[in-house]
Design an enzyme around this catalytic site. Sequence first.
Site, PDB file in Angstrom:
ATOM      1  N   LYS A  53       0.837  -1.207   0.000  1.00 40.27           N
ATOM      2  CA  LYS A  53       0.000   0.000   0.000  1.00 40.27           C
ATOM      3  C   LYS A  53       0.871   1.256   0.000  1.00 40.27           C
ATOM      4  O   LYS A  53       0.594   2.232  -0.695  1.00 40.27           O
ATOM      5  CB  LYS A  53      -0.935  -0.016   1.222  1.00 40.27           C
ATOM      6  CG  LYS A  53      -2.034  -1.075   1.096  1.00 40.27           C
ATOM      7  CD  LYS A  53      -2.785  -1.324   2.391  1.00 40.27           C
ATOM      8  CE  LYS A  53      -3.681  -2.566   2.236  1.00 40.27           C
ATOM      9  NZ  LYS A  53      -4.332  -2.978   3.481  1.00 40.27           N
ATOM     10  N   GLN A  97      -4.514  -1.940   9.610  1.00 39.16           N
ATOM     11  CA  GLN A  97      -4.319  -3.281   9.039  1.00 39.16           C
ATOM     12  C   GLN A  97      -4.808  -4.343  10.025  1.00 39.16           C
ATOM     13  O   GLN A  97      -4.400  -4.354  11.187  1.00 39.16           O
ATOM     14  CB  GLN A  97      -2.833  -3.483   8.698  1.00 39.16           C
ATOM     15  CG  GLN A  97      -2.535  -4.765   7.948  1.00 39.16           C
ATOM     16  CD  GLN A  97      -3.164  -4.788   6.545  1.00 39.16           C
ATOM     17  OE1 GLN A  97      -3.089  -3.819   5.810  1.00 39.16           O
ATOM     18  NE2 GLN A  97      -3.787  -5.911   6.196  1.00 39.16           N
ATOM     19  N   ASP A 120     -11.187   2.034   3.820  1.00 36.48           N
ATOM     20  CA  ASP A 120     -11.489   0.603   3.671  1.00 36.48           C
ATOM     21  C   ASP A 120     -12.993   0.395   3.491  1.00 36.48           C
ATOM     22  O   ASP A 120     -13.415  -0.653   3.010  1.00 36.48           O
ATOM     23  CB  ASP A 120     -11.036  -0.170   4.922  1.00 36.48           C
ATOM     24  CG  ASP A 120      -9.643  -0.762   4.774  1.00 36.48           C
ATOM     25  OD1 ASP A 120      -9.296  -1.188   3.661  1.00 36.48           O
ATOM     26  OD2 ASP A 120      -8.908  -0.806   5.773  1.00 36.48           O
TER      27      ASP A 120
END
Length: 300
Positions: A53, A97, A120
Amino acid sequence: MAIILDCSIAAASIRTEIAEAVSKSVAQGNRPPGLVAILVGEDGASQTYVGAKKTACDEVGFAGDVRRFAADITETELLAEIEKINQDETIDGLIVQLPLPKHISEEKVTQAILPAKDVDGFHDINMGKLAKGDESGVKPATPYGITLLMKHYGIDASGKHVVVVGRSNIVGRPMSMLLSAAAPYGNATVTLCHSRTKDLGEVCRRADILVAAVGRPEMITGEWVKPGATVIDVGINRIERDGKVKLVGDVHFESAARKAGAITPVPGGVGPMTIACLLANTLTACCRAHNLPEPKGLTA
Ligand code: NDP
């Protein structure tokens, strides 16, 4: 033999579009979009995902930052870090994460992220907007990526029978909501399957578009694929074969590819689309925060 839906090509074209939008905006005096990834502990797979990312952020000209915390950070401390980022006007997107260490509630952490920065797309507000077909929310990155992949390859879901196998909140369920929405990327008739579905093979054989998000290596074989169907394999499973660790999807690629009209491979599957859509969500969040026009090409 099926057409291979090459997600790395589709993802690269999204990244190019984002990079062009960022460079134009920066040339006009705006700051680049800011994306922060929080990484707790030393989990190897999480480090790889976060690394990918960060690399993608650098490639498109974002201010990308990874904030690392020891595995023994308390839940209260982590929530305080999230609040700091929520308040920081230079940061448009925040990813935590997963998985997190057991003593930290993933639910509490997910809900602590400001919905506008939840790139997200896991926050209840964004899931609720998705359920209502309200485009002002942030779409979950993996299902959003699949709609962009379909657009890239001219696969129209409208009027088709889509079967989604797996009902998780991050892939299967939001995928079913997007593809059934009254929207250009939707209008499909969707069947959402799970571990209690009876005669799963029979249901899958009726799919014009089959999306597998199960987490079971090669569970869906060619026998379950309708001739000419589009097969999208979200699964990423590490298995040992011939003494080597191998990545396989939830679909048995060789047999499914013989029946399908188009299929995503694993590896090389939808993973790059997920990352491209995290970037797209961050760019959109930045545009919304500064009342700038949203990039049009990133809508599915
Ligand atoms: P989850 O484990 O959260 O959900 C799996 C779903 O599959 C559940 O709904 C479960 O049903 C269903 N299921 C399990 N076994 C069966 C079965 N035998 N028959 C029918 N349904 C079954 O997984 P995720 O959704 O998080 O992930 C799915 C896969 O996608 C994984 O391989 C994961 O690694 C991958 N993934 C890939 C991403 C990418 O970017 N490419 C992103 C996210 C995930 P029930 O609800 O009844 O338990």
